[in-house]
Design a protein around this motif. Structure first.
Motif, PDB file in Angstrom:
ATOM      1  N   ILE A   1      30.416  42.496  54.452  1.00  0.00           N
ATOM      2  CA  ILE A   1      30.628  43.040  55.904  1.00  0.00           C
ATOM      3  C   ILE A   1      29.326  43.239  56.756  1.00  0.00           C
ATOM      4  CG2 ILE A   1      31.022  45.628  56.998  1.00  0.00           C
ATOM      5  CD1 ILE A   1      32.968  46.136  54.337  1.00  0.00           C
ATOM      6  N   ASP A   2      28.330  43.427  56.504  1.00  0.00           N
ATOM      7  CA  ASP A   2      27.088  43.422  56.942  1.00  0.00           C
ATOM      8  C   ASP A   2      26.744  41.895  57.685  1.00  0.00           C
ATOM      9  OD1 ASP A   2      25.879  45.990  56.432  1.00  0.00           O
ATOM     10  OD2 ASP A   2      24.094  45.004  55.404  1.00  0.00           O
TER      11      ASP A   2
ATOM     12  N   GLU B   1      31.132  46.964  45.329  1.00  0.00           N
ATOM     13  CA  GLU B   1      30.962  47.671  46.332  1.00  0.00           C
ATOM     14  C   GLU B   1      29.957  46.971  47.224  1.00  0.00           C
ATOM     15  OE1 GLU B   1      30.170  50.500  49.575  1.00  0.00           O
ATOM     16  OE2 GLU B   1      32.055  49.764  48.579  1.00  0.00           O
TER      17      GLU B   1
ATOM     18  N   VAL C   1      29.768  45.173  50.735  1.00  0.00           N
ATOM     19  CA  VAL C   1      28.802  45.839  51.742  1.00  0.00           C
ATOM     20  C   VAL C   1      28.030  44.621  52.231  1.00  0.00           C
ATOM     21  CG1 VAL C   1      26.427  47.061  52.170  1.00  0.00           C
ATOM     22  CG2 VAL C   1      28.144  48.078  51.028  1.00  0.00           C
TER      23      VAL C   1
ATOM     24  N   PRO D   1      25.148  47.268  63.281  1.00  0.00           N
ATOM     25  CA  PRO D   1      24.820  48.199  62.207  1.00  0.00           C
ATOM     26  C   PRO D   1      24.960  47.297  60.905  1.00  0.00           C
ATOM     27  CG  PRO D   1      26.892  48.727  63.850  1.00  0.00           C
ATOM     28  CD  PRO D   1      26.266  47.264  64.209  1.00  0.00           C
ATOM     29  N   THR D   2      24.170  48.120  59.924  1.00  0.00           N
ATOM     30  CA  THR D   2      24.063  47.589  58.584  1.00  0.00           C
ATOM     31  C   THR D   2      24.211  49.016  57.593  1.00  0.00           C
ATOM     32  OG1 THR D   2      22.542  46.644  56.925  1.00  0.00           O
ATOM     33  CG2 THR D   2      21.680  47.736  59.041  1.00  0.00           C
ATOM     34  N   SER D   3      24.951  48.927  56.701  1.00  0.00           N
ATOM     35  CA  SER D   3      24.995  49.941  55.747  1.00  0.00           C
ATOM     36  C   SER D   3      23.818  50.565  55.216  1.00  0.00           C
ATOM     37  CB  SER D   3      26.362  49.610  54.474  1.00  0.00           C
ATOM     38  OG  SER D   3      26.532  50.751  53.898  1.00  0.00           O
ATOM     39  N   SER D   4      23.623  51.804  55.536  1.00  0.00           N
ATOM     40  CA  SER D   4      22.471  52.525  54.902  1.00  0.00           C
ATOM     41  C   SER D   4      21.111  51.822  55.115  1.00  0.00           C
ATOM     42  CB  SER D   4      22.936  52.495  53.453  1.00  0.00           C
ATOM     43  OG  SER D   4      23.708  53.445  53.023  1.00  0.00           O
ATOM     44  N   ASN D   5      21.017  50.986  56.240  1.00  0.00           N
ATOM     45  CA  ASN D   5      20.109  50.100  56.646  1.00  0.00           C
ATOM     46  C   ASN D   5      19.499  49.276  55.371  1.00  0.00           C
ATOM     47  OD1 ASN D   5      18.259  49.059  58.620  1.00  0.00           O
ATOM     48  ND2 ASN D   5      16.769  50.397  57.917  1.00  0.00           N
TER      49      ASN D   5
ATOM     50  N   GLN E   1      20.381  46.163  54.886  1.00  0.00           N
ATOM     51  CA  GLN E   1      20.237  44.835  55.483  1.00  0.00           C
ATOM     52  C   GLN E   1      20.328  43.664  54.570  1.00  0.00           C
ATOM     53  OE1 GLN E   1      17.053  44.541  58.520  1.00  0.00           O
ATOM     54  NE2 GLN E   1      16.362  46.696  57.596  1.00  0.00           N
ATOM     55  N   THR E   2      21.597  43.476  53.930  1.00  0.00           N
ATOM     56  CA  THR E   2      22.013  42.936  52.686  1.00  0.00           C
ATOM     57  C   THR E   2      22.674  41.438  53.238  1.00  0.00           C
ATOM     58  OG1 THR E   2      24.203  44.020  52.419  1.00  0.00           O
ATOM     59  CG2 THR E   2      22.333  44.740  51.037  1.00  0.00           C
TER      60      THR E   2
END
Length: 279
Positions: A139-140, A132, A136, A66-70, A72-73
């Motif tokens: 976490i990614d 934030e 993100v 998974p990646t937050s809001s796609n 891909q950071t």
């Protein structure tokens, strides 16, 4: 190829992980679950090269996380060059596994790709300077790395995370040619475990009751649960030939002061110099 790290039955794996506090397993085991529960850190690698396609398979697994809001950071630098691994080892407390492993992956919190995306469109990336967005990205990177680790161990390879990649982030960035808004979060050593130097046993964890709460957080039984864990950790330490100090003393020493942070107490200021806003 024979797996140098055995993968026991589900019941045995749970016992290895939790000792006498192992939960009862009523579900059938699976190959993925077996592999995950058999995880242990490998710090001794032999000289065999990895099979062709190993890196690409690991990256496919990483990019399936998974990646937050796609957004891909995250990015990763794959390092096979022995001289570069030697230099990075010196920046990470001279850890031998960095020098020995055939593949070192450095996972990056990477906001720069989306900086450039906005710039090419003539738009602002005004959200990126906020804490934030760094969170993100970190976490990614962690989610991607853990998927890569599971994939590697499913292929019978050994792995070892390297948190010390944050000890000297600017020097690591210079070694890897990182642009602003990119920083190493951790490294991951990958290779064949050296069977002449056996891997550590499965390390016991806190009982699930100490970390799993239902509906609301409740630490009322914590002291008793942590005390119950101490003999398990001392037994593990004895089996590995290391000082039998238990878990609590180790944790207290690690969090007692900034000396336990290995220079990372200035990480926020360092990240700001590297382009992260952290507002």
């Amino acid at each position: 190829m024979t797996n140098p790290i055995s993968k026991p039955s589900l019941s045995a794996a749970l016992t290895a992980r939790y000792g006498k506090d192992a939960p009862q397993a009523s579900l059938p085991t699976t190959a993925v679950l077996d592999s995950m529960l058999a995880h242990r850190t490998v710090r001794a690698f032999d000289s065999r090269p990895l099979p062709a396609g190993t890196l690409e398979a690991m990256m496919a697994a990483a990019q399936s996380a998974p990646t937050s809001s796609n957004l891909q950071t995250w990015s990763v630098v794959a390092i096979e060059d022995a001289d570069r691994r030697e230099r990075l080892s010196k920046l990470c407390g001279n850890q031998a596994q960095i020098r020995e492993c055939p593949l070192l992956l450095v996972f990056l919190a990477d906001l720069s790709r989306n900086d450039r995306l906005a710039e090419r469109a003539g738009e602002s990336a005004g959200a990126n300077p906020y804490f934030e967005m760094f969170l993100v990205a970190a976490i990614d990177a962690a989610l991607a790395a853990q998927n890569a680790l599971v994939a590697a161990e499913a292929m019978d390879l050994g792995t070892c995370y390297i948190g010390a990649m944050r000890n000297h982030p600017e020097a690591v960035a210079a070694e890897l040619g990182l642009p602003p808004d990119v920083s190493a979060v951790f490294g991951l050593c990958v290779g064949w475990p050296d069977t002449a130097r056996p891997a550590a046993a499965v390390k016991p964890r806190l009982t699930q009751e100490a970390v799993l709460f239902r509906e609301r957080y409740d630490s009322s039984a914590e002291a008793a649960l942590l005390e119950r864990y101490e003999p398990e950790m001392r037994a593990f330490q004895a089996s590995q030939g290391i000082a039998e100090v238990g878990w609590s003393k180790t944790v207290r020493a690690r969090v007692k002061g900034i000396e336990g942070l290995s220079g990372r107490h200035v990480l926020k200021e360092t990240l700001e110099r590297m382009g992260f806003g952290l507002k």
